[in-house]
Design an enzyme around this catalytic site. Structure first.
Site, PDB file in Angstrom:
ATOM      1  N   HIS A 115      -3.816  -2.519  -5.313  1.00  0.00           N
ATOM      2  CA  HIS A 115      -2.633  -3.316  -5.592  1.00  0.00           C
ATOM      3  C   HIS A 115      -3.054  -4.743  -5.917  1.00  0.00           C
ATOM      4  O   HIS A 115      -3.581  -5.453  -5.053  1.00  0.00           O
ATOM      5  CB  HIS A 115      -1.689  -3.317  -4.391  1.00  0.00           C
ATOM      6  N   TYR A 173      -5.517  -5.922  -0.887  1.00  0.00           N
ATOM      7  CA  TYR A 173      -6.363  -5.190   0.074  1.00  0.00           C
ATOM      8  C   TYR A 173      -6.005  -3.713   0.248  1.00  0.00           C
ATOM      9  O   TYR A 173      -6.089  -3.194   1.354  1.00  0.00           O
ATOM     10  CB  TYR A 173      -6.356  -5.871   1.454  1.00  0.00           C
ATOM     11  N   HIS A 174      -5.711  -3.007  -0.824  1.00  0.00           N
ATOM     12  CA  HIS A 174      -5.334  -1.600  -0.701  1.00  0.00           C
ATOM     13  C   HIS A 174      -6.161  -0.675  -1.595  1.00  0.00           C
ATOM     14  O   HIS A 174      -5.604   0.157  -2.311  1.00  0.00           O
ATOM     15  CB  HIS A 174      -3.841  -1.418  -1.039  1.00  0.00           C
ATOM     16  N   PRO A 175      -7.488  -0.754  -1.577  1.00  0.00           N
ATOM     17  CA  PRO A 175      -8.268   0.148  -2.439  1.00  0.00           C
ATOM     18  C   PRO A 175      -8.225   1.585  -1.936  1.00  0.00           C
ATOM     19  O   PRO A 175      -8.342   1.845  -0.739  1.00  0.00           O
ATOM     20  CB  PRO A 175      -9.693  -0.427  -2.352  1.00  0.00           C
TER      21      PRO A 175
END
Length: 529
Positions: free
Chosen positions: A291, A464-466
């Site tokens: 994101h 921070y959403h890999p």
């Protein structure tokens, strides 16, 4: 000799360590590259602002230069401590929506539809509001309402309603759309990480061994059967053997990295680094999604934001008065979900996080004055990136090619522009008249499309959403099957955010723990025969 080895004591690994060691006959080893979670700012929710530059508990990764973002290298923080990123995140408890998981199943992740995953969310959850059809109240993970929120967060909620967004008291309820305060993974005003929720209650078990400061360097095999892990600890090179299964829970960056270092990945690429291929799985490290986020920052009148709050007063309220006051804030107190004019289905396609402080470069660059920040990110990016080996040394971070805004039709850029416009519209509402000062980012309120695009390319950052780098499915790019077994390898699973085929509509921490709850059941069931 252990029955199970779990590599990575993060959001998923702590769940697995707890559930697998519930059987006293199972010997479980949990390896974590980072230290124990003893830093007091981990447990004090607002302390996350003090953890930003702590490299001891953060992998401190960065991308390769991103061509669509002015060739900037973007900072990617990832937890390197017991609890992983659940020990350093903003604690927002968000599951996504049923259509996210039904989409996984439609794309080949058989058995991962909403009706199948909801029971596992409920099993893990201990919601302070009590049990319902959509919430659990007896699980290990405490989910609660914030004890404290800033007046600016209330202003955001009011302003968003003035802009046409409905109020929503529960983003994990019947409807996700709307704005409100986030529920958070906290227990009695303290962070409830996966280490707090799952690992700490299990630490006394004699059949559970937890080793910190232990970095896995390669998996070991007998033919195409995983047998254990090589790791480095205290300057020594060691090996542990698993009699039943090895479970890789090192996260969306380090799980595919360790697979590639162990000879599992695209064969030609592995040979280029002197690694003998064991299984040719070209999907390892591909399908990377994240994101991308844009922040709108505005000055405010002095004395209300957290920018210049008294740290002494916050510490006294928190540590001496029973976890009270601003120290219990997760900072991203309010937010919400919106459906833009570009939405292609019924789901929200934009998420907001509102912070009553000024943020620039993840809070690493402190701005003068006081203000507030509205994050906005597109929830369903079409761009796909990949991870590549830097070399054959486990100590070298992989090359992260996020490929932000890299989709062929330019949809992701259009969505980022929509995020910036919607943010500006909310912050211009009357509810902020009392608080509004001069704009900071972007520096002018009325920007044409070209100027707004330049602002996005210069300032957009990860939120921070890999996910997705060991995607589950049966297609040629899939790395694991729907029970999370690595294709072509026996006794090896991947259990973490890397297996998600696509991003869910929101924060990824709660879904990661759900995946681990479900995987633990399958692993124990398989062992039982």
């Amino acid at each position: 000799m252990y029955d199970y080895i779990v590599i990575g004591a993060g959001s998923a690994g702590c769940v697995l360590a707890n559930r697998l060691s519930e059987d006293p006959a199972c010997r479980v080893l949990l390896l974590e590259a980072g230290p124990r979670d003893t830093n007091p700012f981990i447990h004090m929710p607002a302390g996350l602002a003090r953890l930003v530059n702590n490299r001891r508990i953060n992998w401190n990764l960065e991308t390769e230069p991103e061509s669509a973002l002015d060739h900037r290298r973007l900072w990617w923080p990832r937890g390197k401590v017991l609890g992983g990123s659940s020990s350093i995140n903003a604690m927002c408890y968000v599951r996504g929506v049923p259509a996210d998981y039904d989409g996984w199943e439609a794309d080949g992740a058989t058995g991962w539809g909403w009706d199948q995953v909801l029971p596992w969310f409920l099993q893990g959850e201990r919601n302070s509001r009590g049990a319902s059809a959509l919430h659990g109240d007896a699980g290990p993970l405490s989910v609660s309402d914030l004890r404290h929120h800033n007046p600016l967060s209330a202003a955001f909620i009011a302003a968003a309603q003035e802009a046409g967004h409905p109020h929503n008291a529960d983003f994990n309820g019947d409807q996700q759309l709307g704005v409100g305060l986030y529920q958070v993974t906290q227990r009695e005003g303290a962070r409830c990480s996966s280490a707090d929720a799952y690992l700490r209650p299990a630490r006394h078990r004699r059949n559970l061994t937890v080793l910190t400061g232990a970095q896995a360097t390669a998996l070991s095999f007998q033919g195409t059967t995983a047998t254990g892990v090589h790791y480095r600890r205290g300057g020594h090179h060691l090996h542990a053997h698993a009699a039943v299964e090895v479970i890789l829970s090192a996260g969306a960056i380090h799980s595919p990295h360790l697979l590639m270092l162990s000879g599992i990945g695209e064969a030609d690429t592995l040979r280029c680094h002197g690694i003998t291929p064991r299984v040719d799985l070209p999907g390892v490290g591909r399908n990377l999604q994240d994101h991308l986020d844009i922040c709108t920052v505005v000055h405010t009148t002095p004395g209300v934001s957290y920018d210049r709050s008294s740290e002494l007063r916050i510490a006294i309220d928190y540590f001496l008065r029973g976890h009270r006051g601003a120290g219990t804030s997760n900072l991203a107190e309010a937010g919400g979900f919106a459906r833009s004019s570009l939405a292609t289905d019924t789901r929200a396609d934009i998420q907001f996080h509102f912070v009553p402080a000024m943020l620039d470069n993840h809070g690493r660059h402190r701005l003068p004055g006081e203000g507030y920040t509205l994050h906005a990110c597109p929830l369903h990016p079409r761009s796909r990136g990949q991870l590549r080996l830097r070399d054959a040394d486990a100590r070298s971070a992989p090359r992260i090619h996020a490929n932000y805004l890299g989709d062929a039709d330019g949809h992701d850029l259009k969505m980022m522009l929509e995020c910036a416009r919607l943010s500006a519209r909310v912050l211009q509402q009357p509810a902020f008249d009392r608080w509004r000062g001069a704009p900071v980012f972007p520096p002018h309120e009325a920007l044409d499309d070209a100027a707004l695009e330049a602002f996005i390319r210069a300032k957009a950052e990860t939120i921070y959403h890999p996910v997705g780098t060991c995607a589950m499915g049966q297609h040629p790019e899939a790395v694991v099957d729907p029970t999370l077994r690595v294709h072509g390898i026996e006794r090896l699973r991947v259990v973490d955010a890397s297996v998600m085929p696509s991003l869910i509509s929101g924060n990824t921490n709660a879904p990661t723990m759900m995946i681990a709850e479900r995987a633990a059941y399958w692993i124990r069931t398989a062992a039982a025969g």
